[in-house]
Design an enzyme around this catalytic site. Structure first.
Site, PDB file in Angstrom:
ATOM      1  CG  ASP A 372      -1.762   1.491   1.665  1.00  0.00           C
ATOM      2  OD1 ASP A 372      -2.382   1.205   0.768  1.00  0.00           O
ATOM      3  OD2 ASP A 372      -1.728   2.151   2.621  1.00  0.00           O
ATOM      4  CG  ASP A 571      -1.107   2.068   7.184  1.00  0.00           C
ATOM      5  OD1 ASP A 571      -1.428   1.934   5.581  1.00  0.00           O
ATOM      6  OD2 ASP A 571      -0.464   3.533   7.456  1.00  0.00           O
ATOM      7  CG  ASP A 575      -3.590  -0.829   3.747  1.00  0.00           C
ATOM      8  OD1 ASP A 575      -4.308  -1.217   2.207  1.00  0.00           O
ATOM      9  OD2 ASP A 575      -3.331  -0.705   3.720  1.00  0.00           O
TER      10      ASP A 575
END
Length: 673
Positions: A372, A571, A575
């Site tokens: 990410d 995080d 996600d």
């Protein structure tokens, strides 16, 4: 006191030692020494049952038992050498009972529970068989070495559990509650969200919370593995289990004791220790079948060599007993679990929490890893990268006034401007004469009689944006910057470029992963232009822009098809689906609770190079497991063939087989370093 009296007391000691309970010593000797023996037994009971004694020796119980077993073997050998055969047999029996109690109990209980024979039962049969054919010493040595290997295996388990014990001891039992102006000590378990607690210098933080008063340095080594203290002040987060180093702080509790990050770390490590890797599961399934095969072959060896090869009945039985010893897969069974537990403990000590051996094992097979962007590759907060002002204006004065206006907004871009000024200019901020927030566009203000506008391009004089500062706006936007425009008295006067900047360690981490042959991918919800700029800056091999959570999942599925084993690093809440679908989900420690719950591995410090460390640890673990498996199988095959050609005596079979078990466990313990 005669040897048999020592034997009786030793048996009593062993019973108390293993059961950990009191019992009545009602045994009486017929030789007139019963009273003295009972007195000694009672004295022994009192000493053993002193407060805390059993708890202190419990972790070392198997090792002490192995030592006692070895002592009785030495006594038996000496007695046999000097012609006292009856007492030597008593000594060997004590060696059998004391050394073999733990493993025999474990084997019998497992056999009863699983309805499946196991390695421990093979050892019991082999030791009894050795005694039957008169090889008391060899049978006792077999039990002794088996006890030593068991003690080493237990040591590995205890070492791993010690990580949890040491963690649990770090959280204080009490907190200093501030209520109605008074301080009161209360149990941490009764703290509630919103409570105010005082934490003095040198004390551990009892619960997750936010500092509302005071400034200090916090030692977060227990959470992140990082040894350097972190400076923290008002409105910053502190975690349970960390240490307040310098100043007194007042903290508002944000999570109850059972919901803190610290408590979740303990749960993660506990679940990791109970979860078995695929290799361990295979070995355990293989063990039951293998034991049955060995026992069948041993039974055949009692008879077939006598009729086919002309061996004597004694030789056939002797060789069958040796086969029972050397064919046992003790070393093979011990090849995996100690290595896995050692690796998990090593990772936990360095801020890499792995939820189970299967995830650590998978890390070494990664073909691709997806990241990410926000908060993972980047810092997750915009920072001012460049400021361009109209010729003739004072840059420092202009940005100072802009920060004075933006300090009245909570927008992340406004905060970035204020933080930039505070870190570069020491002057106190001004208070605007008037201020108007225009939602979705920007802000109007009057400061020192000047009319200011700060916001989007469409909010200010945008006719000259393309030519301002020789087209700098276009160049900055192409690099992934978000632009804030400043108009003073109707004229475009400045552009502030801001970007969620790539972490300093990101490039190093990505380059390391690429050197390991792992394909790196960035998944982000940002625009194509921003994603392209961040991808170039962070050195990833490939990127996908404008990814919603469901799109990230689809990209992960396609990566798995192409690269087989794929990891996802993130995080945020968005996600979590991708972390779940990946072969290995890796969450950053500063992430959301959902990401921590979903991920398979948690990096307690937001430090991407730890991923490469975890992969290296995984490769070391798998390499040591392979060494153990190959070595143990080689030793078993060598010993079996030597026995068939009548080249191996029972003592050497015992030493070779059990010695290999000890060696593979010691090899596994290298992972604790």
């Amino acid at each position: 006191m005669k040897f048999k009296n020592v034997a009786v007391i030793s048996l009593m000691t062993a019973f108390v030692f293993f059961k950990g309970i009191d019992f009545d010593y009602s045994y009486q000797l017929d030789n007139g020494e019963g009273d003295s023996l009972n007195t000694e037994a009672k004295t022994l009971t009192k000493s053993i049952n002193k407060v805390g004694f059993l708890e202190k020796i419990k972790p070392h119980a198997e090792l002490i038992a192995a030592g006692l077993s070895g002592g009785f073997i030495a006594a038996g050998w000496l007695l046999d050498k000097y012609g006292d055969g009856a007492d030597s047999i008593i000594a060997y029996l004590l060696a059998f009972v004391i050394g073999g109690f733990a493993k025999a109990k474990e084997g019998i209980e497992a056999t009863y529970e699983n309805k499946e024979l196991n390695v421990e039962m093979l050892m019991i049969f082999a030791a009894i068989g050795s005694a039957i054919i008169g090889y008391w010493t060899e049978g006792a040595v077999l039990i002794f070495i088996f006890a030593v290997s068991g003690a080493l295996e237990t040591y590995t388990m205890n070492k791993s559990h010690k990580e949890i014990s040491s963690l649990m001891k770090l959280q204080p039992d009490e907190a200093l509650l501030i209520s109605s102006g008074y301080e009161k000590k209360i149990p941490v378990s009764v703290l509630r969200v919103g409570d105010l607690i005082l934490i003095k210098p040198g004390e551990r933080v009892p619960s997750d919370g936010m500092i509302i008063k005071g400034h200090t340095n916090i030692d977060e080594a227990a959470i992140t593995g990082e040894s350097m203290p972190v400076s923290k002040g008002s409105e910053e987060t502190v975690f349970a289990g960390t240490v307040n180093m310098t100043g007194a702080i007042t903290v508002q509790v944000t999570k109850e004791s059972h919901d803190t990050l610290f408590h979740k770390i303990i749960q993660l490590v506990q679940s990791a220790q109970s979860e078995k890797s695929p290799s361990q599961q295979f070995i355990e399934r293989f063990e039951g079948t293998y034991v049955k095969v060995v026992l069948s072959v041993v039974l055949l060896m009692f008879f077939l060599p006598h009729f086919i090869l002309g061996w004597s009945w004694q030789e056939s039985f002797y060789r069958a007993m040796i086969l029972l010893v050397v064919a046992s897969p003790c070393a093979l069974v011990a090849s995996i679990m100690p290595a896995t537990l050692s690796a998990i403990s090593n990772g936990a000590r360095h801020g890499i929490l792995v939820k189970g051996g299967v995830h650590l094992e998978n890390l070494s097979h990664l073909g691709a890893i997806a990241f990410d962007k926000t908060g993972t590759l980047t810092k997750g907060k915009p920072e001012v990268t460049e400021v361009f002002v109209k010729e003739g204006l004072d840059k420092k004065d202009l940005i100072w006034k802009a920060a004075s206006i933006e300090s009245h907004s909570n927008h992340p871009l406004a905060n970035a401007i204020v933080n930039y000024v505070k870190s570069n200019i020491t002057k106190e901020l001004l208070y605007p004469e008037s201020l108007e927030d225009v939602p979705g566009w920007g802000v109007r203000a009057t400061i020192n009689g000047e009319q200011w506008k700060i916001g989007k391009a469409a909010f200010v004089d945008n006719e000259h944006i393309d030519t301002f500062a020789e087209g700098k706006a276009r160049d900055l936007a192409s690099l992934g910057n978000t632009l804030v425009f400043i108009e003073i008295n109707g004229e475009l006067s400045a552009i502030i470029a801001m970007k969620d900047v790539v972490r300093e360690e990101t490039k190093l981490a990505i380059d390391h992963l690429r050197k390991q042959g792992i394909h790196t991918v960035m998944l982000t919800g940002d625009s194509e232009k921003t994603a392209h700029a961040i991808a170039n800056e962070s050195h990833v091999d490939e990127f996908f822009a404008e990814c919603l959570p469901e799109v990230k999942v689809e990209k992960l599925k396609s990566l798995k098809t192409k690269y087989q084993t794929v990891a996802m690093v993130g995080d945020g809440i968005n996600d979590a689906p991708a972390l779940a679908i990946a072969n290995v989900g890796i969450a950053m420690g500063g992430g959301t609770d959902v990401a921590l719950e979903t991920a398979d591995i948690v990096l307690m410090k937001n430090d991407l190079p730890r991923i490469a460390e975890a992969i290296d640890l995984s490769k070391r673990m798998n390499r040591i497991i392979k060494q153990n498996v190959i070595f143990s199988i080689t030793v078993i095959m060598l010993l079996i063939s030597s026995n068939f050609f009548q080249m191996l005596d029972l003592p050497y079979g015992v030493i070779g087989h059990e010695g290999s078990t000890i060696l593979v466990i010691l090899n596994s313990l290298r992972l604790l370093k």
